[in-house]
Scaffold this motif. Sequence first.
Motif, PDB file in Angstrom:
ATOM      1  N   PHE A  20      34.115 -14.785 -17.020  1.00 33.64           N
ATOM      2  CA  PHE A  20      35.032 -15.615 -17.811  1.00 33.64           C
ATOM      3  C   PHE A  20      34.435 -16.959 -18.209  1.00 33.64           C
ATOM      4  O   PHE A  20      34.985 -17.641 -19.074  1.00 33.64           O
ATOM      5  N   LEU A  21      33.326 -17.337 -17.582  1.00 31.97           N
ATOM      6  CA  LEU A  21      32.678 -18.585 -17.994  1.00 31.97           C
ATOM      7  C   LEU A  21      31.662 -18.335 -19.105  1.00 31.97           C
ATOM      8  O   LEU A  21      31.216 -19.275 -19.766  1.00 31.97           O
ATOM      9  N   ARG A  27      29.605 -11.456 -22.966  1.00 29.62           N
ATOM     10  CA  ARG A  27      30.220 -10.977 -21.717  1.00 29.62           C
ATOM     11  C   ARG A  27      29.752  -9.583 -21.356  1.00 29.62           C
ATOM     12  O   ARG A  27      29.708  -9.233 -20.169  1.00 29.62           O
ATOM     13  N   PHE A 214      40.452 -14.339 -20.925  1.00 29.83           N
ATOM     14  CA  PHE A 214      41.144 -14.394 -19.632  1.00 29.83           C
ATOM     15  C   PHE A 214      42.645 -14.305 -19.876  1.00 29.83           C
ATOM     16  O   PHE A 214      43.201 -15.009 -20.690  1.00 29.83           O
ATOM     17  N   GLU A 216      46.068 -14.255 -17.460  1.00 29.39           N
ATOM     18  CA  GLU A 216      46.503 -14.393 -16.063  1.00 29.39           C
ATOM     19  C   GLU A 216      47.304 -13.183 -15.591  1.00 29.39           C
ATOM     20  O   GLU A 216      47.080 -12.672 -14.492  1.00 29.39           O
ATOM     21  N   PHE A 219      45.019 -10.252 -15.069  1.00 36.82           N
ATOM     22  CA  PHE A 219      44.167 -10.470 -13.894  1.00 36.82           C
ATOM     23  C   PHE A 219      44.970 -10.241 -12.619  1.00 36.82           C
ATOM     24  O   PHE A 219      44.500  -9.600 -11.675  1.00 36.82           O
ATOM     25  N   TRP A 508      54.303 -14.768  -3.450  1.00 35.94           N
ATOM     26  CA  TRP A 508      53.223 -15.261  -2.601  1.00 35.94           C
ATOM     27  C   TRP A 508      53.406 -14.823  -1.152  1.00 35.94           C
ATOM     28  O   TRP A 508      52.417 -14.554  -0.461  1.00 35.94           O
ATOM     29  N   TYR A 511      52.136 -11.388  -1.121  1.00 39.68           N
ATOM     30  CA  TYR A 511      50.670 -11.375  -1.192  1.00 39.68           C
ATOM     31  C   TYR A 511      50.060 -11.677   0.173  1.00 39.68           C
ATOM     32  O   TYR A 511      49.120 -11.013   0.608  1.00 39.68           O
TER      33      TYR A 511
ATOM     34  N   ALA B   2      44.623 -22.613 -19.219  1.00 43.56           N
ATOM     35  CA  ALA B   2      45.214 -21.519 -18.437  1.00 43.56           C
ATOM     36  C   ALA B   2      44.302 -21.166 -17.268  1.00 43.56           C
ATOM     37  O   ALA B   2      44.770 -20.926 -16.154  1.00 43.56           O
ATOM     38  N   LYS B   3      42.988 -21.175 -17.572  1.00 44.88           N
ATOM     39  CA  LYS B   3      42.030 -20.822 -16.509  1.00 44.88           C
ATOM     40  C   LYS B   3      42.083 -21.847 -15.383  1.00 44.88           C
ATOM     41  O   LYS B   3      42.053 -21.496 -14.207  1.00 44.88           O
ATOM     42  N   PHE B   6      45.130 -21.430 -13.315  1.00 45.47           N
ATOM     43  CA  PHE B   6      45.001 -20.242 -12.473  1.00 45.47           C
ATOM     44  C   PHE B   6      44.093 -20.531 -11.287  1.00 45.47           C
ATOM     45  O   PHE B   6      44.376 -20.118 -10.163  1.00 45.47           O
ATOM     46  N   PHE B  13      46.465 -20.776  -2.891  1.00 50.16           N
ATOM     47  CA  PHE B  13      46.713 -19.528  -2.175  1.00 50.16           C
ATOM     48  C   PHE B  13      45.730 -19.363  -1.026  1.00 50.16           C
ATOM     49  O   PHE B  13      46.109 -18.985   0.092  1.00 50.16           O
ATOM     50  N   LEU B  16      46.625 -21.554   1.783  1.00 49.72           N
ATOM     51  CA  LEU B  16      47.755 -20.987   2.533  1.00 49.72           C
ATOM     52  C   LEU B  16      47.279 -19.895   3.469  1.00 49.72           C
ATOM     53  O   LEU B  16      47.725 -19.795   4.619  1.00 49.72           O
TER      54      LEU B  16
END
Lengths: 538, 344
Positions: A20-21, A27, A214, A216, A219, A508, A511, B2-3, B6, B13, B16
């Motif tokens: 993504f960078l 890519r 990207f 979200e 992903f 979360w 997760y 956005a990146k 995220f 996370f 945590l």
Amino acid sequence: MNYISVYFIAFLTVFFAAYFLTPKKFRWIVLLAASVFFYLYSQISLAVYIVVTIVTVFFGAVILGKINASLKVSLEKKSEEQMPRDDLKALKKKLTKKVQNQKRIVAASVIIINFGILAVMKYSGLFTGFADLILKRFDSARELQPLNIILPLGISFYTFQSIGYLIDVYRGKYPPDKNIARFALFVSFFPQIIQGPINRYDQLAHQLYEGHPFDETRFKMGAQRIMWGFFKKLVIADRAAVFVSTFNADPHSYTGFIAAVSVVMFMIQVYADFSGGMDISLGIAQCVGIEMTENFQRPHFAASIGEYWRRWHITLGAWMKDYLLYPITFSVPFVKFNRFARKKLGLYFGKLLPPCIAMGVVFFAVGIWHGSQWKYVMFGIYNSVLVMFEIIVIPFIISLNEKFKIVNTKTLSWKLFLILNTMFLVFIGKYFAMAPTFSSAVEYIKMTVADFNVLGLFNGSLYKMGLDVNNFNLLIVSVLLLFCVSLAQERGIRIREVFNRQNLVFRWIVYIIAVFSIIIFGVYGRNANAAGFFYGGF
Amino acid sequence: MAKQKFLIKIVIFLLLCLLVNNLISDTFKFKGVEAIIPTLEFYELQKNSVDVLFIGSSSSFWGISPMYMWRDYGITSVMRASFMLSPVVSELYLKESLEYQTPKLVVINPQAAFSEYNYDAYEGSLSNSLSFEKFSVNKLSAIYDIYRDSRYKIGLHELMFPIFRYHSRWSELSIYDNDNSKYLNGSRTRGQYMVPTIKELTFQEKMIPTEEKTGFAPESERHYKNMIEYCIDKKIEVALLVLPRQDWNYANHNALQKLADEYGIEFIDLNVIEIRETLNLDYSFDYYDSTHLNVFGSEKAAAYLGGFIQERFGIADRRAESAIADKWNEDLEWYLSAVEKYKK
């Protein structure tokens, strides 16, 4: 590189960041570099085989593409020439036949090279076994030692995928890839290399080459799928594997009941292992915006053997259908046989027998795809017989039922019966897959029939198979969870989408529970015998 | 944008997860003596309350009795030792101990310097001796050394996050795993593992004079030298010690004597014939096996050792200091009654 390792997690982290960078245009190079690194890290000494496949198939396809293009140009030129229609038709037919022969030589050469390598790698044991048998007739003192060959990583999968591409180009389905690096990426893309899925060029390639932005949500969905895959592999599959390996280590110490439970555990192990691996692979691809072909569709809900194989290892079945079944059934000798069968056996059997035989050949091929041992041959024959039976006999039974209304086939109870019946038939077949050899499979079946004591459910013998009470119970709970998720999916509930609509705190918490469930309950580490993926050995 | 958002979510996370790990990790750790005694019991002691620190592996763990040294000489000492203690963890124990205690003397048992640590065979002991050690720069450095010295066989993640190492204990957890105090004796042995088992031995003389010197294993030697130099830098007296063991010989002795001479420090070898005869060990009673004293043998070792270090290093007799003596005497009473029970 094993998926079940910290190195793989570190590799994935670096891979995602690098992808993504990197500017979108480049890519695909990141994907290629990651795939090359993954392959060389896992198995640098045997990398030459995948290179041979990439080079031979790439250049073979390029030549086929050129032949196809030149045929097209020639045919167009001939069409423009002033000549009688019949003469033109005859000339086009002659030209096409000449070109077909050239194409066949090219395609056959590439296929022979690549399947030849696969055959030597996978089936050398079978060949030396036969050679040894023959040799012993002349000199009983001599013994041929089997070759100790290590299979190159993913050889079955990338060979089939590449040859599928070659055949598609041969058929003129699409032009060949002109860039060998991009083609190398299609063959070696790391999420698919260990155990598939066997992707199609026209579905996968453009996704690999396009840089994906990207996203979200995408992903997250991919990451969720990866976690689910790790749960299935580490908590369920590797735990069930302990039971199975304990049984296989000393089968005669156990009852027939335990043998049967071991086969059930083996079914759980293989499904959770293979589908868990698929979840990880497809999840990784999804994270970077690539959608690979699904390889499982909850085969435990299949209502027939045919349906089972359409839900299990879907891409292998599809490959066999497109590149083995159809060429057989549409081949000139087979069309002739078709006509002969209808003439001699009547409309009903004459119509069913040819596809029956073709399917039999396909399932035999599926069986030996797994390996050269007799148990896999038997596995293939067993499934062939079942599928042929379904093709020939089931339509007859259905029409009888429609006539005499014996059972109501539109009820849940009937569907349940079909599912359980299918699972039972699959269960029998798994004896051959689980046992180390064909003869031991037969022994296990005899044991199950002769010494099936249901009291084994209550006398604690289930907890003496390498899993204590807590581990055994955890396995049952995990399998129930897997079943509930499967049932929801079977009913069309898109669990990840429903989940992603929930509030952040809830998500979360789930997760964190999921991550620590995998860490705590996973079978890995020094005291575990967690190996790589089961199908990674093919 | 956005990146970045995220990425921030990922970081939060992970933090945590780290928090949850810290909350539950101790529950899963193995509560064996080699985990509890050298670490948890050490930190039960009052800070800066001991004059002598012993560092060593199992022969020290069983064979040195701080309580007998208190009884006989009023010496306040503590042991940091464990089974198959690796040189890396010995060095870690030393550095961490000196953050908590300010001893006048450090006594190191360097017998493990002759072979490279077998990380494969002793991974369990290694993990257990390390798991309860608190997170610090010293521990991170030790983890890196272990990872490298083991040729990357021991997972870095297992060393950094013991839950990966001990996760399979989930099926044997009890309510006591949540409360480490259930496993502690309140540090009453001052780090000794009291072993009452007796093995009758037939004495075999191995201490035959020779000029030979056993070679050190390079990586192990490096850690022991680090320990000696660390003490010297901190201006703490340091000595080397080897307890009585039937497999010892003069070649080993010469090698360690040379090491001690290099640094100008004392080497106390209780296997030297004159000292061994002074100890007056009973080979049918004082040994657990041919290389380890039991709790009865540790009394005799303490009788000699305590006297030697008090005289040589001027370690104070603190029996008259009521501020510390009360606690030591109380624990001594417990210790002696435990020994009596073993004798029965």
